[in-house]
Design a protein around this motif. Structure first.
Motif, PDB file in Angstrom:
ATOM      1  N   ALA A 149       0.836  -1.206   0.000  1.00 45.57           N
ATOM      2  CA  ALA A 149       0.000   0.000   0.000  1.00 45.57           C
ATOM      3  C   ALA A 149       0.866   1.251   0.000  1.00 45.57           C
ATOM      4  CB  ALA A 149      -0.929  -0.019   1.212  1.00 45.57           C
ATOM      5  N   ARG A 150       1.951   1.240   0.788  1.00 41.82           N
ATOM      6  CA  ARG A 150       2.856   2.395   0.810  1.00 41.82           C
ATOM      7  C   ARG A 150       3.565   2.553  -0.534  1.00 41.82           C
ATOM      8  NH1 ARG A 150       3.315   0.670   6.288  1.00 41.82           N
ATOM      9  NH2 ARG A 150       4.897  -0.879   5.771  1.00 41.82           N
ATOM     10  N   TRP A 167      10.817  13.427  -1.922  1.00 41.60           N
ATOM     11  CA  TRP A 167      11.783  13.265  -0.843  1.00 41.60           C
ATOM     12  C   TRP A 167      11.358  14.028   0.404  1.00 41.60           C
ATOM     13  CZ3 TRP A 167      15.809  10.312   0.429  1.00 41.60           C
ATOM     14  CH2 TRP A 167      16.652  10.752   1.459  1.00 41.60           C
ATOM     15  N   GLN A 168      10.921  15.261   0.244  1.00 40.14           N
ATOM     16  CA  GLN A 168      10.508  16.073   1.386  1.00 40.14           C
ATOM     17  C   GLN A 168       9.297  15.459   2.088  1.00 40.14           C
ATOM     18  OE1 GLN A 168      12.416  18.329   2.569  1.00 40.14           O
ATOM     19  NE2 GLN A 168      13.810  18.300   0.800  1.00 40.14           N
ATOM     20  N   VAL A 169       8.367  14.930   1.309  1.00 38.52           N
ATOM     21  CA  VAL A 169       7.195  14.277   1.901  1.00 38.52           C
ATOM     22  C   VAL A 169       7.622  13.029   2.674  1.00 38.52           C
ATOM     23  CG1 VAL A 169       5.056  13.040   1.388  1.00 38.52           C
ATOM     24  CG2 VAL A 169       5.571  15.177   0.204  1.00 38.52           C
ATOM     25  N   GLU A 172       9.120  13.944   5.994  1.00 39.31           N
ATOM     26  CA  GLU A 172       8.108  14.378   6.959  1.00 39.31           C
ATOM     27  C   GLU A 172       7.360  13.177   7.539  1.00 39.31           C
ATOM     28  OE1 GLU A 172       5.559  17.202   5.123  1.00 39.31           O
ATOM     29  OE2 GLU A 172       7.170  18.625   4.660  1.00 39.31           O
ATOM     30  N   MET A 173       7.064  12.197   6.685  1.00 42.03           N
ATOM     31  CA  MET A 173       6.351  11.009   7.141  1.00 42.03           C
ATOM     32  C   MET A 173       7.222  10.159   8.068  1.00 42.03           C
ATOM     33  SD  MET A 173       4.388   9.901   3.635  1.00 42.03           S
ATOM     34  CE  MET A 173       3.716   8.408   4.374  1.00 42.03           C
ATOM     35  N   GLU A 174       8.514  10.145   7.789  1.00 41.57           N
ATOM     36  CA  GLU A 174       9.434   9.333   8.588  1.00 41.57           C
ATOM     37  C   GLU A 174       9.664   9.927   9.966  1.00 41.57           C
ATOM     38  OE1 GLU A 174      13.824   9.283   7.839  1.00 41.57           O
ATOM     39  OE2 GLU A 174      13.392   7.234   7.191  1.00 41.57           O
ATOM     40  N   GLY A 175       9.669  11.252  10.064  1.00 41.75           N
ATOM     41  CA  GLY A 175       9.952  11.918  11.326  1.00 41.75           C
ATOM     42  C   GLY A 175      11.443  11.902  11.641  1.00 41.75           C
ATOM     43  N   GLU A 176      11.791  12.319  12.834  1.00 42.02           N
ATOM     44  CA  GLU A 176      13.197  12.370  13.235  1.00 42.02           C
ATOM     45  C   GLU A 176      13.721  10.981  13.532  1.00 42.02           C
ATOM     46  OE1 GLU A 176      14.388  15.066  16.225  1.00 42.02           O
ATOM     47  OE2 GLU A 176      13.130  16.715  15.498  1.00 42.02           O
ATOM     48  N   ARG A 177      14.920  10.714  13.019  1.00 43.58           N
ATOM     49  CA  ARG A 177      15.566   9.436  13.312  1.00 43.58           C
ATOM     50  C   ARG A 177      16.201   9.482  14.696  1.00 43.58           C
ATOM     51  NH1 ARG A 177      17.760   5.910   8.525  1.00 43.58           N
ATOM     52  NH2 ARG A 177      16.691   6.791   6.727  1.00 43.58           N
ATOM     53  N   VAL A 178      16.112   8.343  15.389  1.00 42.46           N
ATOM     54  CA  VAL A 178      16.756   8.208  16.700  1.00 42.46           C
ATOM     55  C   VAL A 178      17.597   6.933  16.672  1.00 42.46           C
ATOM     56  CG1 VAL A 178      16.426   7.996  19.178  1.00 42.46           C
ATOM     57  CG2 VAL A 178      14.807   9.350  17.812  1.00 42.46           C
ATOM     58  N   PRO A 179      18.940   7.060  16.753  1.00 39.29           N
ATOM     59  CA  PRO A 179      19.705   8.305  16.781  1.00 39.29           C
ATOM     60  C   PRO A 179      19.703   8.980  15.405  1.00 39.29           C
ATOM     61  CG  PRO A 179      21.196   6.450  16.613  1.00 39.29           C
ATOM     62  CD  PRO A 179      19.820   5.870  16.781  1.00 39.29           C
ATOM     63  N   PRO A 180      19.992  10.273  15.349  1.00 37.99           N
ATOM     64  CA  PRO A 180      19.993  10.971  14.060  1.00 37.99           C
ATOM     65  C   PRO A 180      21.096  10.452  13.148  1.00 37.99           C
ATOM     66  CG  PRO A 180      20.873  12.380  15.792  1.00 37.99           C
ATOM     67  CD  PRO A 180      20.318  11.171  16.471  1.00 37.99           C
TER      68      PRO A 180
END
Length: 280
Positions: A149-150, A167-169, A172-180
């Motif tokens: 579906a994705r 890429w920008q979308v 935004e969907m992924e959010g911040e990576r931890v750890p960056p």
């Protein structure tokens, strides 16, 4: 997408072009026990295998990882027919004739690349230049419905948006990576995405959501096969990959602590498993 753990080439690795495709070649310092062609998956690149090249060279294996046609640094035409699974499989067959292999020639495909190398094997079942086939984190047919579906959403976006906007979308969907992510790796992932040909991405996405199950055909070829995965996988469930291995009569390896990209997430363990299989 696979995230390489580093980008600096080890001393035994050099950039190459083979049959018109961009590649990385790892060369053993001593006797060569065999050569392996490594084919990356959807949204991936040759760098997905960068952490495998040195340990495999130390084990005596010459390795060549490539960007497929339309991926990152390989480039490709605007003709959609250039990116069908049949065309990509033919590229793999052409590569086999260009590698100048010393000793046995092994073939490996990761994720979507696994279905590309399967296609290459099936294009001429009676003529196999390879001594073995490794299917890394790939499955018998279409990807898991949730991931499908994705991927279908991405396929739709590729028809109406440019790669930078997509890429920008995605970020935004992924959010911040931890750890960056390390800034160098983050910049590489962005640059790699923009280097893809949109038609190549569309063709791969369309295949992944509708791929047929061709395991019975592959089993009939009789090529020595290895099914390798992490202990979890969002694209094809691990039990499904294990059932595929049973249907193929294949050697089976599950890398502890790894997900969809054991090559990048647990490279030492993955390289050891590959070297053991190729040496057997």
């Amino acid at each position: 997408m696979s995230t390489p753990p580093f980008l600096k080439l080890p001393g035994c690795v050099r950039a190459v072009r083979v049959a018109g495709l961009a590649g990385l070649c790892g060369e053993p310092g001593g006797a060569v026990r065999g050569t392996a062609l490594l084919v990356p998956g959807f949204t991936g690149s040759k760098e997905d295998f960068i952490a495998l090249l040195e340990p495999l060279a130390e084990a005596g294996f010459r390795t060549v990882a490539v960007d497929q046609r339309g991926q990152f640094e390989s480039g490709g035409p605007d003709d959609p027919a250039a990116y069908t699974i049949e065309a990509l499989g033919a590229d793999v067959r052409a590569l086999a004739g260009q590698l100048g292999a010393s000793g046995p020639l092994h073939l490996l495909g990761h994720s979507f690349g696994g279905q590309v190398v399967r296609e290459a094997v099936l294009q001429d079942p009676d003529e196999q230049p390879w001594s073995s086939l490794t299917l890394l984190s790939t499955g018998p047919g279409a990807i898991d419905p949730a991931e499908g579906a994705r991927t279908a959403l991405l396929l739709d976006a590729l028809g109406s948006m440019d790669l930078e906007s997509i890429w920008q979308v995605m970020r935004e969907m992924e959010g911040e990576r931890v750890p960056p992510l390390d800034p160098e790796i983050a910049e590489f992932l962005h640059r790699r995405w923009l280097g893809n040909h949109p038609r190549a991405l569309r063709a791969a996405a369309a295949h992944l959501v509708s791929a047929p199950d061709r395991v019975a055909e592959l089993a009939a070829v009789g090529l020595r096969t290895h099914v390798l995965s992490g202990e979890r996988d969002y694209a094809w469930p691990v039990p499904e990959q294990s059932r595929m291995a049973e249907r193929l009569g294949a050697h089976r390896t599950v890398i502890a602590g790894a997900g969809h990209s054991p090559n990048a997430e647990r490279p030492a363990e993955t390289a050891a498993a590959l070297a053991a299989f190729w040496s057997a």
